[in-house]
Design a protein around this motif. Structure first.
Motif, short mmCIF file in Angstrom:
data_model
loop_
_atom_site.label_atom_id
_atom_site.label_comp_id
_atom_site.label_asym_id
_atom_site.label_seq_id
_atom_site.Cartn_x
_atom_site.Cartn_y
_atom_site.Cartn_z
N LEU A 43 -19.49 36.88 -18.34
CA LEU A 43 -20.34 36.11 -19.24
C LEU A 43 -20.33 34.63 -18.89
O LEU A 43 -21.36 33.96 -18.95
N TRP A 44 -19.17 34.11 -18.49
CA TRP A 44 -19.09 32.70 -18.10
C TRP A 44 -19.96 32.42 -16.87
O TRP A 44 -20.66 31.40 -16.82
N ALA A 45 -19.94 33.33 -15.90
CA ALA A 45 -20.78 33.15 -14.71
C ALA A 45 -22.24 33.10 -15.13
O ALA A 45 -23.01 32.27 -14.62
N PHE A 46 -22.64 33.97 -16.06
CA PHE A 46 -24.02 33.94 -16.56
C PHE A 46 -24.33 32.59 -17.21
O PHE A 46 -25.35 31.97 -16.91
N LEU A 47 -23.46 32.12 -18.09
CA LEU A 47 -23.71 30.86 -18.81
C LEU A 47 -23.74 29.67 -17.86
O LEU A 47 -24.60 28.80 -17.97
N ASP A 48 -22.78 29.63 -16.94
CA ASP A 48 -22.71 28.50 -16.01
C ASP A 48 -23.95 28.45 -15.10
O ASP A 48 -24.51 27.39 -14.87
N LYS A 49 -24.38 29.61 -14.61
CA LYS A 49 -25.56 29.64 -13.74
C LYS A 49 -26.85 29.38 -14.52
O LYS A 49 -27.78 28.79 -14.00
N THR A 50 -26.89 29.80 -15.77
CA THR A 50 -28.08 29.58 -16.59
C THR A 50 -28.24 28.11 -16.98
O THR A 50 -29.32 27.54 -16.84
N PHE A 51 -27.17 27.51 -17.46
CA PHE A 51 -27.25 26.15 -18.02
C PHE A 51 -26.72 25.06 -17.10
O PHE A 51 -26.84 23.88 -17.43
N GLY A 52 -26.11 25.42 -15.98
CA GLY A 52 -25.55 24.42 -15.08
C GLY A 52 -24.47 23.61 -15.76
O GLY A 52 -24.57 22.39 -15.87
N LEU A 53 -23.43 24.28 -16.20
CA LEU A 53 -22.37 23.63 -16.97
C LEU A 53 -21.45 22.77 -16.11
O LEU A 53 -20.54 22.14 -16.63
#
Length: 184
Positions: A43-53
């Motif tokens: 899930l973190w990989a999804f969030l980081d790639k989606t929002f550029g965290l």
């Protein structure tokens, strides 16, 4: 036809003296912690790639800002054994969508403890493809973390890890899952 004795074992079969629910509770907790941790990784990989965290993906390369979540990894496979195949997939919209839906779906399923069979197959396939894209491996002739994650995903599904600290038991009791056990 096998007969069972008072202990519920087949006649002539020795029951393991350590097999009690209490003896296996620590293993259930270990599998639950592994499931939740691995779910967070997906899930973190999804969030980081989606929002550029800013961890693996800078804000300017975020999916929401027009970046491709697959380009960085797949473009770097050009010199590898199967690099031509994977490089050709880099940045294609359908590949980006499948990859991101896989990260989101597998991560959510693992965190909730539901649909672990499908999550194990989908996540395992993603891991094997990423392993294949990296061939030949730099630090080991065959094994890397992608294959270990695939095996762990299978273990999570086979052990019923969603029932401990998850919604797996409730999910398994629904009419939908009873009719379609692959959804377990």
């Amino acid at each position: 036809m096998a007969t069972t004795n008072a202990r519920g074992t087949n006649a002539g079969q020795v029951m393991d003296a350590t097999f009690t629910p209490e003896a296996h509770r620590p293993a259930a907790y270990a599998w639950a912690i592994t499931r939740i941790g691995l779910g967070f990784i997906f899930l973190w990989a999804f969030l980081d790639k989606t929002f550029g965290l800013g961890f693996a993906t800078p804000a300017e390369r975020a999916w929401l800002n027009g970046g491709s979540p697959t380009t960085g990894f797949l473009k770097g496979t050009g010199e590898n054994a199967l690099g031509g195949v994977f490089t050709a997939l880099a940045g294609q919209g359908w590949v980006d969508w499948l990859f991101m839906l896989g990260l989101l779906g597998v991560g959510t399923a693992l965190l909730l403890g539901i649909g672990l069979r499908i999550a194990a197959v989908a996540g395992g396939l993603m891991m094997v493809l990423m392993w294949a894209a990296a061939l030949p491996l730099e630090t080991n002739p065959f094994l890397d973390d992608h294959l270990i994650y695939a095996v762990v995903l299978a273990g999570l599904a086979l052990s019923g890890a969603g029932a401990t600290w998850g919604l797996g038991a409730r999910w398994a009791a629904t009419d939908l899952v009873r009719r379609h056990p692959v959804l377990r």
